[in-house]
Write an enzyme that holds these catalytic residues in place. Structure first.
Site, PDB file in Angstrom:
ATOM      1  N   GLY A  10      42.844  56.900  23.468  1.00 52.16           N
ATOM      2  CA  GLY A  10      42.999  58.313  23.766  1.00 52.16           C
ATOM      3  C   GLY A  10      41.411  58.972  23.941  1.00 52.16           C
ATOM      4  N   HIS A  11      41.197  60.167  23.908  1.00 50.98           N
ATOM      5  CA  HIS A  11      39.878  61.021  24.204  1.00 50.98           C
ATOM      6  C   HIS A  11      39.139  60.875  22.931  1.00 50.98           C
ATOM      7  CE1 HIS A  11      42.947  64.174  23.168  1.00 50.98           C
ATOM      8  NE2 HIS A  11      41.873  64.718  22.407  1.00 50.98           N
ATOM      9  N   ASN A  12      37.687  60.761  23.073  1.00 48.06           N
ATOM     10  CA  ASN A  12      36.904  60.751  21.921  1.00 48.06           C
ATOM     11  C   ASN A  12      36.852  59.595  20.849  1.00 48.06           C
ATOM     12  OD1 ASN A  12      36.330  63.146  23.008  1.00 48.06           O
ATOM     13  ND2 ASN A  12      37.325  64.345  21.557  1.00 48.06           N
TER      14      ASN A  12
END
Length: 358
Positions: free
Chosen positions: A257-259
């Site tokens: 996922g993001h980050n």
């Protein structure tokens, strides 16, 4: 029609060369001058020109019956190698066999051109503002966007899409159907077929009247010597970057996922899912289908058993299993108790006697 052979040995080394590469010791005196490795094979399929290895006691019957020319084997099993097979004695049979395998079949180490392309295929669509260094191979159907850069010695497989401003380092292999956007990729990175890198993450602000989409303006940073499996997906960051550390290996169908920030030399097995803003330290091992909640910190060297559900931070070198994930031994004890209790209740049910605590 003859059955095709997809990988042929690139060289025909002598057995003496194999011994020199690995440092394995012949288990018996032998004249190695006329012995050449024709192929590698499992013990039960090996023939007089084959090289094999043995490191699993469950395969002992195959070792005893093998017809291989030579076999890497640990010292304690060397006496079980049959007389017609030369034992190559080493404390690391699988590792030494793998080293030879890479020498014989270098084309099998990363995706190759699907069209035997040399240079840029006329069937590719490369933007005039893109910059490709010398000796880049581009298969038919590839799209390279404006201001994208690809380093020398890299290969872009058929129908891959490289977005605007993407940078791909030197000696990389990008498999067919890969899509890369909003990403900076280091050297010697391998990305297998169908992987998607740099799409926006799953970010929404929930509300009574619907969910507000969060713009994802970060990047994906993939450091040197990373390998990413087929159909894996890596989301770009929201405002921070999503980072995959040097030497990390990611299996097929993994979702990141993001980050997310993944450290160096991690191993992440198939179908694992890592939610946004979770951080993994160096040398973390993740089993297949394990899942991580968001915003977690996983310490260096932590080991997560397959199908675990990680919902809290883990200290360095932690070993966990189960859902929710807990200390591995505690999880095993709990599973053993459940099995015993189920058997006990089944016995009482079959005799019609009610359990004391039932």
């Amino acid at each position: 029609m003859n059955e095709p052979i997809f990988f042929r040995p690139a060289i025909r080394p002598s057995l003496a060369e194999v011994i020199a590469w690995t440092g394995a010791a012949p288990g018996a005196p032998a004249d190695l001058g006329g012995l050449f490795v024709e192929n590698v094979a499992p013990l039960d399929e090996a023939g007089p020109g084959s090289l094999a290895f043995f490191d699993n006691p469950k395969d002992l019957a195959d070792l005893v019956a093998t017809h291989a020319m030579a076999c890497f084997v640990a010292p304690r099993f060397a006496p079980r190698v049959p007389r017609g097979t030369l034992a190559l004695v080493t404390p690391t049979p699988a590792r030494d066999f793998t080293r030879v395998l890479a020498q014989l079949y270098p084309d099998a180490l990363s995706p190759g051109t699907m069209f035997d392309s040399k240079g840029e295929s006329p069937g590719a669509d490369i933007h005039p503002e893109a910059r490709l260094e010398p000796d880049v191979i581009v298969d038919p159907g590839v799209v390279v966007g404006p201001r994208a850069e690809v380093g020398t010695g890299s290969m872009i497989g058929a129908n891959a899409v490289i977005g605007p401003n993407v940078r791909i380092g030197r000696g990389c292999a990008i498999g067919p159907g890969v899509v890369i956007a909003n990403a900076l990729i280091g050297n010697r990175v391998i990305i297998h077929a169908g992987a998607k890198i740099g799409q926006d993450g799953f970010g929404y602000i929930a509300g009574a009247h619907g969910h507000m989409k969060v713009a994802q303006i970060g990047r994906v940073i993939i450091q040197d010597d990373v390998e990413i499996g087929a159909n894996a997906t890596i989301d770009r960051g929201t405002t921070h970057d999503t980072v995959i550390g040097e030497g990390t290996k990611i299996d097929n169908l993994v979702q990141i996922g993001h980050n997310v920030r993944i450290g160096r030399h991690c191993l992440i097995a198939a179908q694992a899912g890592i939610s946004g803003s979770t951080e993994l330290g160096d040398f973390v091992g993740v089993g297949g289908q394990a899942g991580f909640a968001g915003n977690l910190e996983i310490g260096n060297g932590a080991q997560i058993t397959a199908q675990s559900g990680v919902v809290s931070d883990l200290r360095p070198a932690a070993h966990v299993g189960g859902t929710p994930a807990r200390a591995f031994r505690a999880w095993l004890r709990g599973e053993a108790w459940l099995a015993r209790e189920a058997r006990r209740r089944h016995r009482h049910a079959s005799t019609g006697v009610k359990p004391a605590n039932g």
